[in-house]
Design a protein around this motif. Sequence first.
Motif, PDB file in Angstrom:
ATOM      1  N   PHE B  35      -1.796  -2.292   1.400  1.00  0.00           N
ATOM      2  CA  PHE B  35      -2.795  -2.144   0.351  1.00  0.00           C
ATOM      3  C   PHE B  35      -4.059  -2.899   0.737  1.00  0.00           C
ATOM      4  O   PHE B  35      -4.014  -3.894   1.468  1.00  0.00           O
ATOM      5  CB  PHE B  35      -2.307  -2.750  -0.970  1.00  0.00           C
ATOM      6  N   TYR B  37      -6.921  -4.691  -1.688  1.00  0.00           N
ATOM      7  CA  TYR B  37      -7.351  -5.038  -3.027  1.00  0.00           C
ATOM      8  C   TYR B  37      -8.728  -5.676  -2.934  1.00  0.00           C
ATOM      9  O   TYR B  37      -9.049  -6.384  -1.981  1.00  0.00           O
ATOM     10  CB  TYR B  37      -6.390  -6.032  -3.682  1.00  0.00           C
ATOM     11  N   GLN B  39     -11.369  -8.229  -5.032  1.00  0.00           N
ATOM     12  CA  GLN B  39     -11.411  -9.244  -6.076  1.00  0.00           C
ATOM     13  C   GLN B  39     -12.845  -9.715  -6.276  1.00  0.00           C
ATOM     14  O   GLN B  39     -13.350 -10.527  -5.519  1.00  0.00           O
ATOM     15  CB  GLN B  39     -10.501 -10.429  -5.734  1.00  0.00           C
ATOM     16  N   MET B  45      -7.972  -8.532  -9.650  1.00  0.00           N
ATOM     17  CA  MET B  45      -7.638  -7.837  -8.404  1.00  0.00           C
ATOM     18  C   MET B  45      -7.601  -6.341  -8.703  1.00  0.00           C
ATOM     19  O   MET B  45      -6.843  -5.893  -9.555  1.00  0.00           O
ATOM     20  CB  MET B  45      -6.268  -8.293  -7.900  1.00  0.00           C
ATOM     21  N   PHE B  91      -8.769  -8.287  -0.019  1.00  0.00           N
ATOM     22  CA  PHE B  91      -7.483  -8.780   0.461  1.00  0.00           C
ATOM     23  C   PHE B  91      -6.630  -7.622   0.957  1.00  0.00           C
ATOM     24  O   PHE B  91      -6.471  -6.605   0.273  1.00  0.00           O
ATOM     25  CB  PHE B  91      -6.720  -9.494  -0.657  1.00  0.00           C
ATOM     26  N   ARG B  95       3.685  -4.901   1.534  1.00  0.00           N
ATOM     27  CA  ARG B  95       4.837  -4.973   0.660  1.00  0.00           C
ATOM     28  C   ARG B  95       5.994  -4.164   1.220  1.00  0.00           C
ATOM     29  O   ARG B  95       5.844  -2.978   1.471  1.00  0.00           O
ATOM     30  CB  ARG B  95       4.529  -4.491  -0.741  1.00  0.00           C
ATOM     31  N   GLN B 100       8.146  -8.330  -3.011  1.00  0.00           N
ATOM     32  CA  GLN B 100       6.845  -8.843  -3.426  1.00  0.00           C
ATOM     33  C   GLN B 100       5.792  -8.592  -2.366  1.00  0.00           C
ATOM     34  O   GLN B 100       6.082  -8.213  -1.255  1.00  0.00           O
ATOM     35  CB  GLN B 100       6.945 -10.340  -3.728  1.00  0.00           C
ATOM     36  N   PHE B 101       4.540  -8.880  -2.756  1.00  0.00           N
ATOM     37  CA  PHE B 101       3.419  -8.710  -1.843  1.00  0.00           C
ATOM     38  C   PHE B 101       3.229  -9.957  -0.983  1.00  0.00           C
ATOM     39  O   PHE B 101       3.476 -11.070  -1.419  1.00  0.00           O
ATOM     40  CB  PHE B 101       2.121  -8.545  -2.650  1.00  0.00           C
ATOM     41  N   PHE B 103      -0.083 -11.439   0.947  1.00  0.00           N
ATOM     42  CA  PHE B 103      -1.523 -11.232   1.052  1.00  0.00           C
ATOM     43  C   PHE B 103      -2.110 -11.975   2.233  1.00  0.00           C
ATOM     44  O   PHE B 103      -1.621 -13.054   2.608  1.00  0.00           O
ATOM     45  CB  PHE B 103      -2.226 -11.754  -0.207  1.00  0.00           C
ATOM     46  N   GLY B 104      -3.190 -11.425   2.783  1.00  0.00           N
ATOM     47  CA  GLY B 104      -3.982 -12.152   3.757  1.00  0.00           C
ATOM     48  C   GLY B 104      -4.878 -13.158   3.053  1.00  0.00           C
ATOM     49  O   GLY B 104      -4.858 -13.278   1.825  1.00  0.00           O
ATOM     50  N   THR B 105      -5.686 -13.862   3.817  1.00  0.00           N
ATOM     51  CA  THR B 105      -6.551 -14.899   3.264  1.00  0.00           C
ATOM     52  C   THR B 105      -7.879 -14.356   2.764  1.00  0.00           C
ATOM     53  O   THR B 105      -8.659 -15.091   2.198  1.00  0.00           O
ATOM     54  CB  THR B 105      -6.818 -15.997   4.301  1.00  0.00           C
TER      55      THR B 105
END
Lengths: 113, 113
Positions: B35, B37, B39, B45, B91, B95, B100-101, B103-105
């Motif tokens: 994905f 996302y 923000q 998000m 981001f 998944r 759960q997901f 995420f990158g930074t």
Amino acid sequence: GAGVSQTPSNKVTEKGKYVELRCDPISGHTALYWYRQSLGQGPEFLIYFQGTGAADDSGLPNDRFFAVRPEGSVSTLKIQRTERGDSAVYLCASSPMPQETQYFGPGTRLLVL
Amino acid sequence: AQTVTQSQPEMSVQEAETVTLSCTYDTSESDYYLFWYKQPPSRQMILVIRQEAYKQQNATENRFSVNFQKAAKSFSLKISDSQLGDAAMYFCAYRKVGNQFYFGTGTSLTVIP
């Protein structure tokens, strides 16, 4: 329909206090997730509910953190004896089923002084 | 373990131009989801685009498209005809099915008028 909502939007507390953060998922969504997002970082998984039960709580950092979802809808994340390091944005997300896309709420910004 | 790496902390693009945000991930799974996302400062998000790993065709959503290279474990996001409203943190997330997901930074995107 309404999206995921979280209350309060901001919470300031003192070190050692107890806090509760609330998440109202999208109606009908069976899966609910909690994440913590520290400054400059991506969200980190905390816990995932399928219905009323916690299907995966492996992301909870320690036993001061606890979450419930008693009726399979609203969830509350509870933090005991808060520490300054708990300061972060706490995000909640829900999805119709676990494998579906997650929809996020606006988060609660927690500041522990 | 699953990890997601976004190597570009900040990117900028001129309005109406095209920009590509990079993401690599590490997994031993063959079936998973990826994905992007967005923000904005509001903290919400927002899902930009989603890719199922079993699909060879790259996902596209209006001005947003991905370049999914499964063998290379790469999942870049291309934003065409950039608009001022595209400015946000982006981001990349991984998944595993039913989990759960991760995420990158994040990459902070600035759109220059």
